[in-house]
Design a protein around this motif. Structure first.
Motif, PDB file in Angstrom:
ATOM      1  N   SER A  85       0.612  -0.783   0.024  1.00  0.00           N
ATOM      2  CA  SER A  85      -0.474  -0.076  -0.292  1.00  0.00           C
ATOM      3  C   SER A  85       0.968   1.136   0.283  1.00  0.00           C
ATOM      4  O   SER A  85       1.390   1.617   0.566  1.00  0.00           O
ATOM      5  CB  SER A  85      -0.745   0.078   1.303  1.00  0.00           C
ATOM      6  OG  SER A  85      -1.921  -1.264   1.226  1.00  0.00           O
ATOM      7  N   PRO A  91      -3.961   6.063  -7.994  1.00  0.00           N
ATOM      8  CA  PRO A  91      -5.415   5.193  -7.525  1.00  0.00           C
ATOM      9  C   PRO A  91      -5.706   4.456  -8.613  1.00  0.00           C
ATOM     10  O   PRO A  91      -6.258   3.143  -8.164  1.00  0.00           O
ATOM     11  CB  PRO A  91      -6.424   6.787  -6.722  1.00  0.00           C
ATOM     12  CG  PRO A  91      -5.860   7.490  -6.405  1.00  0.00           C
ATOM     13  CD  PRO A  91      -4.488   8.207  -7.159  1.00  0.00           C
ATOM     14  N   SER A 102      -4.467   0.452  -8.415  1.00  0.00           N
ATOM     15  CA  SER A 102      -4.271  -0.066  -7.693  1.00  0.00           C
ATOM     16  C   SER A 102      -4.912  -1.341  -8.650  1.00  0.00           C
ATOM     17  O   SER A 102      -5.679  -1.196  -9.469  1.00  0.00           O
ATOM     18  CB  SER A 102      -5.669   0.193  -6.207  1.00  0.00           C
ATOM     19  OG  SER A 102      -4.601   1.593  -5.404  1.00  0.00           O
ATOM     20  N   GLN A 145      -0.680  -7.336  -4.851  1.00  0.00           N
ATOM     21  CA  GLN A 145      -1.212  -6.848  -5.349  1.00  0.00           C
ATOM     22  C   GLN A 145      -0.584  -5.051  -4.706  1.00  0.00           C
ATOM     23  O   GLN A 145       0.214  -5.288  -3.903  1.00  0.00           O
ATOM     24  CB  GLN A 145      -2.494  -6.624  -3.359  1.00  0.00           C
ATOM     25  CG  GLN A 145      -3.295  -5.913  -3.223  1.00  0.00           C
ATOM     26  CD  GLN A 145      -4.719  -6.089  -4.510  1.00  0.00           C
ATOM     27  OE1 GLN A 145      -4.882  -6.906  -4.514  1.00  0.00           O
ATOM     28  NE2 GLN A 145      -5.159  -4.777  -4.908  1.00  0.00           N
ATOM     29  N   THR A 194      -1.677  -0.733  -3.838  1.00  0.00           N
ATOM     30  CA  THR A 194      -3.365   0.013  -3.070  1.00  0.00           C
ATOM     31  C   THR A 194      -2.593   0.470  -3.277  1.00  0.00           C
ATOM     32  O   THR A 194      -1.478   0.855  -1.927  1.00  0.00           O
ATOM     33  CB  THR A 194      -3.244  -0.444  -2.122  1.00  0.00           C
ATOM     34  OG1 THR A 194      -4.403  -2.109  -2.112  1.00  0.00           O
ATOM     35  CG2 THR A 194      -5.291   0.214  -1.576  1.00  0.00           C
ATOM     36  N   SER A 235      -3.382   4.514  -2.545  1.00  0.00           N
ATOM     37  CA  SER A 235      -4.203   5.638  -1.950  1.00  0.00           C
ATOM     38  C   SER A 235      -4.730   7.012  -1.820  1.00  0.00           C
ATOM     39  O   SER A 235      -3.395   8.145  -2.342  1.00  0.00           O
ATOM     40  CB  SER A 235      -4.613   5.678  -0.006  1.00  0.00           C
ATOM     41  OG  SER A 235      -2.850   6.180   0.450  1.00  0.00           O
TER      42      SER A 235
END
Length: 126
Positions: A11, A88, A91, A121, A123, A125
């Motif tokens: 993230s 974003p 993602s 993954q 991600t 933000s």
């Protein structure tokens, strides 16, 4: 047994950077192409970047060109994707892929690749 093992996902805030790695093992024949695909939630799988291992020629999706860089370390059998200025919309689950010689198809066609990793993954933000 062929294995593509991705790592480096996580993230990050918009504008940040991540580097994905893919370690390849078990190949009898050296892949002709290796690359990265991604699939965001509710979206189709799309090609992000690929590299032709013979010449080092690279290919990028328009959405990532200038922000992402694909590279390879042949001694370590490792593929990288350096991602900068992340948004974003970047993602997604990112997959490492490999294509054996003789397999046809555009660099961003999922069917053109023989092998897929399990994915990592990413991600981003806002």
């Amino acid at each position: 047994q062929v294995q593509l093992e991705e790592s480096g996902g996580g993230s990050v805030q918009a504008g940040g950077s991540l580097r994905l790695s893919c370690t390849a093992s078990g190949f009898t024949y050296r892949p002709a192409y290796m690359g990265w695909f991604r699939q965001g939630s509710g979206k189709e799988r799309e090609g992000v970047a690929a590299i032709y291992r013979g010449t080092g020629a690279t290919y990028y999706a328009n959405s990532v060109r200038g922000r992402f860089t694909i590279s390879q370390d042949n001694y370590k059998n490792t593929l990288y994707l350096q991602m900068s200025s992340l948004k974003p919309e970047d993602s997604a689950m990112y997959y490492c892929v490999a294509r054996l010689p003789g397999r046809l198809g555009d660099w961003d066609a999922p069917f053109a690749y023989n092998y897929w990793g399990q994915g990592t993954q990413v991600t981003v933000s806002s």
